[in-house]
Design an enzyme around this catalytic site. Structure first.
Site, PDB file in Angstrom:
ATOM      1  N   TRP A 122       0.768  -1.321  -0.102  1.00  0.00           N
ATOM      2  CA  TRP A 122       0.083   0.061   0.006  1.00  0.00           C
ATOM      3  C   TRP A 122       0.965   1.043  -0.062  1.00  0.00           C
ATOM      4  O   TRP A 122       1.821   1.258   0.708  1.00  0.00           O
ATOM      5  CB  TRP A 122      -0.789  -0.086   1.291  1.00  0.00           C
TER       6      TRP A 122
ATOM      7  N   LYS B 217     -13.609  -1.243   6.994  1.00  0.00           N
ATOM      8  CA  LYS B 217     -13.998  -2.121   5.982  1.00  0.00           C
ATOM      9  C   LYS B 217     -15.136  -3.058   6.612  1.00  0.00           C
ATOM     10  O   LYS B 217     -16.152  -3.037   6.025  1.00  0.00           O
ATOM     11  CB  LYS B 217     -13.008  -2.762   5.430  1.00  0.00           C
TER      12      LYS B 217
ATOM     13  N   ASP C  43       0.048  -5.389   9.828  1.00  0.00           N
ATOM     14  CA  ASP C  43      -0.884  -4.528   9.362  1.00  0.00           C
ATOM     15  C   ASP C  43      -2.206  -5.261   8.719  1.00  0.00           C
ATOM     16  O   ASP C  43      -2.099  -6.106   7.645  1.00  0.00           O
ATOM     17  CB  ASP C  43      -0.586  -3.642   8.199  1.00  0.00           C
TER      18      ASP C  43
END
Length: 396
Positions: free
Chosen positions: A128, A244, A209
């Site tokens: 990311w 999310k 993560d």
């Protein structure tokens, strides 16, 4: 006074959202941003969250500051969801509530920079984009370890293992326990074991993560790496997020956890709070209250897990439908690699030039790397996306 500062080019994903909003074409499709959309193309308000929200609003609770570490009920729920029963009696976990998963990464980065100022960090290639920005912003030199093999389009196990074995001792390594962003490619458990052995041998500081727990194989399976590190007695950090999985993007509900080699966590807990105080003093209240309410209520928790399963199953179904549609449209091409990817994202193999054509000619928005968000697909836009992909892949 500020004319010497460079212009900020902007975040590529957030910039893409702005372009999409201004696009007037009725058949436009946003596969760039990492947001879960339902079958109707809308961001859902989960029924379990709505019920919790109604109950909390009815209480008319005063809005005082939370402590630096955040809500106690929320932090307890985070530990249970991530670690379950993997933390031994001779170990400890310190948890703070943070401003989203990004806030957890930044607080963790600041803490690590204080503790090991001369260490460097290794992130997956690719990763990311904001991982680079966060750790560089904290003052780290950021290196990359092999992850996605461009020819096989699978996890580069041999490359990653070789890199881990030659890391400088005390290096910091960022891992994705599930639903790798941006590739969707994951090591198997059999591959994780020697990778963890290598990291332990090099006395690496591991930073996990996990922003999509439950979107891969399920809540427990997706947390396997976190729990395996705890079972091994490793000392490590975890950045987690409910953006999310609870569809609470704007509430910025995240957490930073630290698993320690002793049950006494006061030293690291104090350092975590210190870096919160230096950044934003205390986290926001309402989103964490929603999560704590849902996870702390047995009935709402079961309901949420059912809703999460429905989201996961829809993503899986859309991925399968995309693969089957592309195979039917372009039988000479191999799309099986897409079927083996996991979670919200897919690494399509499209070039930046092809992605540009997708947007310009077909109104299909993706990231320059070829990453798409599977959750942006639905029954009404799937055919258009397949035709658009076929057009750019067969163009001379």
């Amino acid at each position: 006074m500020f004319e010497h500062l460079p212009l900020y080019a902007g975040d590529p994903i957030l910039g893409l959202m702005g372009e999409f909003a201004e696009d007037q074409r009725p058949n436009k499709v946003n596969l760039g941003v990492g947001i879960y959309y339902d079958a109707a193309g809308a961001i859902p308000l989960l029924p379990s969250v709505r019920e919790a929200e109604d109950e909390l609003i009815a209480q008319h609770t005063p809005r005082g500051y939370l402590p630096m570490e955040g809500s106690a009920a929320y932090r307890k729920a985070v530990v249970e969801l991530l670690f379950a029963d993997s933390v031994g009696a001779d170990r400890g976990v310190a948890v703070i509530q943070t401003v989203g998963g990004s806030g957890a990464l930044r607080v963790g980065a600041d803490l690590l920079k204080t503790a090991w100022p001369d260490a460097a960090i290794w992130v997956s290639d690719p990763t990311w984009d904001n991982h680079l920005g966060i750790f560089q912003g904290a003052g780290f030199a950021v290196n990359r370890y092999p992850y996605f093999h461009p020819h096989t389009k699978h996890f580069d196990f041999d490359g990653a293992l070789a890199e881990f074995k030659r890391l400088p001792k005390g290096s910091i390594v960022l891992l994705h326990p599930c639903c790798h962003n941006p590739t969707g490619v994951q090591p198997t458990r059999e591959q994780w074991l020697p990778l963890l052995d290598a990291l332990q041998a090099r006395e690496a500081v591991t930073f996990l993560d996990i922003a999509y727990q439950g979107f891969g194989d399920g809540l427990d399976d997706d947390a396997w790496l976190v729990r395996e590190c705890a079972r091994r007695g490793m000392e490590f950090l975890v950045a987690s997020s409910f953006s999310k999985t609870f569809s609470l993007y704007g509430e910025r509900v995240g957490a930073l956890s630290m698993h320690t080699a002793t049950p006494d966590v006061e030293r690291v807990f104090g350092q975590m709070k210190l870096h919160v105080r230096r950044n934003y003093s205390s986290p926001p209240m309402f989103g964490a209250s929603l999560v704590a309410k849902v996870l702390g209520d047995a009935r709402l928790n079961r309901q949420w897990q059912g809703e999460l399963a429905q989201m996961r199953e829809r993503i899986t179904a859309m991925r399968a439908a995309l693969v089957e549609g592309l195979k039917a449209r372009l039988p000479a091409h191999d799309f099986e690699f897409l079927a083996h990817q996991q979670g919200m994202f897919a690494y399509t193999g499209l070039s930046a030039a092809q992605v540009a054509v997708l947007k310009a000619k077909h109104g299909v928005y993706a990231i320059d790397t070829g990453r798409i968000c599977i959750a942006g697909l639905n029954e009404s836009n799937l055919g258009h996306v397949i035709e658009a992909f076929a057009a750019v892949m067969t163009a001379a």
